[in-house]
Scaffold this active site. Structure first.
Site, PDB file in Angstrom:
ATOM      1  N   ASP A 245      31.743  39.965  39.114  1.00 61.72           N
ATOM      2  CA  ASP A 245      31.653  39.142  40.320  1.00 61.72           C
ATOM      3  C   ASP A 245      30.796  39.853  41.362  1.00 61.72           C
ATOM      4  O   ASP A 245      30.690  41.089  41.377  1.00 61.72           O
ATOM      5  CB  ASP A 245      33.032  38.803  40.875  1.00 61.72           C
ATOM      6  CG  ASP A 245      33.801  40.020  41.363  1.00 61.72           C
ATOM      7  OD1 ASP A 245      33.836  41.022  40.628  1.00 61.72           O
ATOM      8  OD2 ASP A 245      34.368  39.963  42.487  1.00 61.72           O
TER       9      ASP A 245
ATOM     10  N   GLU B 129      36.756  41.911  41.841  1.00 59.41           N
ATOM     11  CA  GLU B 129      36.723  43.187  42.559  1.00 59.41           C
ATOM     12  C   GLU B 129      36.201  42.995  43.977  1.00 59.41           C
ATOM     13  O   GLU B 129      36.641  43.685  44.906  1.00 59.41           O
ATOM     14  CB  GLU B 129      35.849  44.181  41.793  1.00 59.41           C
ATOM     15  CG  GLU B 129      36.025  45.633  42.216  1.00 59.41           C
ATOM     16  CD  GLU B 129      35.159  46.048  43.398  1.00 59.41           C
ATOM     17  OE1 GLU B 129      35.400  47.128  43.955  1.00 59.41           O
ATOM     18  OE2 GLU B 129      34.235  45.283  43.764  1.00 59.41           O
TER      19      GLU B 129
END
Length: 398
Positions: A75, A140
């Protein structure tokens, strides 16, 4: 797809718009790289009320020990104003020897390099004498609730055990080989609220201004220093990050004031001992002051963040020496072992096995025109490949 070429893998990953919490196709690209190398690949979606569902990936090559984990995230943060980018943030454009794109260094680049390194190792030497796994999350950069924490729990429940982990976050300040992260400071946040009495600014005797109290309390948090640092960590540091009254009028004394703070702390403290110190400082400051002379002490309350990050330091010679030796062999640099910077998912992994962090140069992460030099992709891949040989070699000699 050229599985031994980190630039090709990275370009495919960048073209997946995996802005947290979207998977964007990035995990599918990684599976396409790993499965032909012999990895068993599993996709796991984690959920928790009040947070977005997150898709994660766990892949393993081999069934025996020793077992090395590579951890990271696909991500990325939003690109911001795309008109300010020199090139489309999701096009993986190459210009002047650099690849542009969101996630190029944080941290799709690290994932691409490690995958290419494993592919080269398998091509030249066959599978390693043990196991390699990829533990890849999709949040994250978000709340970090449905990613690494739950993926680790899921894998451990299935019997997975690891001997060491490498996180591919961008750790180098200026050049590849500058720095390995062997630990991280803890992080604790909170919000203080001071209650006052709202009133007209021209009639202060009829009101109690909470701003006076919030300033007294925040000053007590910022001074004196919490400590002078330790052998492995810099001094703990608290910063007040917001002070707010929610008051748009300039002639109204507000009814309430709040202040948020964050402290990055070293191994002089635990989250509990630090909370006790902060409460002690606030109690003393409130007792010593008031909103106005002759009034009652400051009326305050505190709310702590739910998930403090705990300080940790990795002391594992097989891991740090293998990585340091690989870096020096490839770059000629002896990396510093550092605990500086913010937090990462290593704070969760350290509960399962020794963990260190090493990746690309981080100068453009989260910025407009995030980019990585193609030469750095090759160098990092060579470092990772040399590390694999050294780490498994150490364990083979045991």
């Amino acid at each position: 797809m050229t599985r031994t070429d980190p630039a090709d893998i990275l370009a495919r990953l960048i073209r997946c718009p995996s802005v947290t919490p979207a998977e964007g196709g990035a995990l599918a690209v990684l599976a396409e790289v790993l499965e032909p190398l012999g990895f068993s690949v599993a996709r796991m979606t984690a959920s928790e009320e009040g947070t977005p569902d997150i898709e994660n990936l766990y892949a393993r090559l081999g069934t025996e020990g020793p077992h090395l984990m590579f951890a990271g995230h696909t991500d990325v943060v939003p690109p911001g104003n795309v008109e300010r980018w020199t090139h489309d943030p999701f096009a993986a454009t190459i210009a002047d020897g650099q690849m542009y794109g969101r996630g190029a260094v944080d941290m799709k680049g690290g994932i691409a390099c490690f995958a290419a390194a494993v592919a080269r190792h398998v091509e030249r030497h066959g599978p390693p004498p043990g196991s390699i796994s990829f533990l890849i999350t999709g949040d994250e950069e978000g709340p970090a609730v449905n990613g690494t924490v739950k993926l680790l729990e899921w894998a451990a429940e299935k019997g997975e055990r690891w001997d060491a982990a490498l996180v591919g976050e961008p750790t180098n300040p200026a050049a590849l080989g500058d720095m390995i992260k062997t630990g991280r400071r803890g992080s604790l946040s909170g919000r203080i609220t001071v209650e006052g009495i709202q009133g007209h600014a021209a009639y202060p005797h009829l009101a109690d201004n909470p701003v006076r109290g919030i300033l007294q309390l925040t000053q007590a948090l910022m001074h004196p220093p919490f400590d002078a640092g330790t052998a492995d960590f810099q001094p703990s540091n608290l910063e007040v990050t917001t002070i707010d009254t929610g008051n748009p009028a300039v002639n109204v004394i507000p009814a309430k004031a709040t202040a948020a703070f964050n402290i990055r702390f070293n191994d002089s403290w635990t989250a509990d001992s630090l909370k006790a110190e902060i409460l002690s400082r606030l109690e003393r400051a409130a007792a010593e002051g008031s909103l106005r002379p002759g009034r009652k002490p400051v009326d305050w309350a505190i709310a702590w963040s739910e998930r403090p990050s705990h300080v940790f330091l990795t002391r594992n010679d097989a891991l740090t020496a293998s990585l340091s030796g690989a870096i020096e062999a490839v770059t000629g640099r002896v990396p510093a072992l550092s605990t500086t910077g913010g937090t990462s998912d290593a704070r969760f992994i350290k509960d399962y096995c020794p963990v260190v962090e090493f990746g690309l140069v981080g100068q453009t992460m989260h910025m407009v025109d995030e980019r990585v030099a193609l030469a750095d992709l090759e160098t990092l891949t060579a470092i990772y490949e040399a590390f694999l040989q050294r780490w498994f070699g150490v364990h083979a000699a045991d």
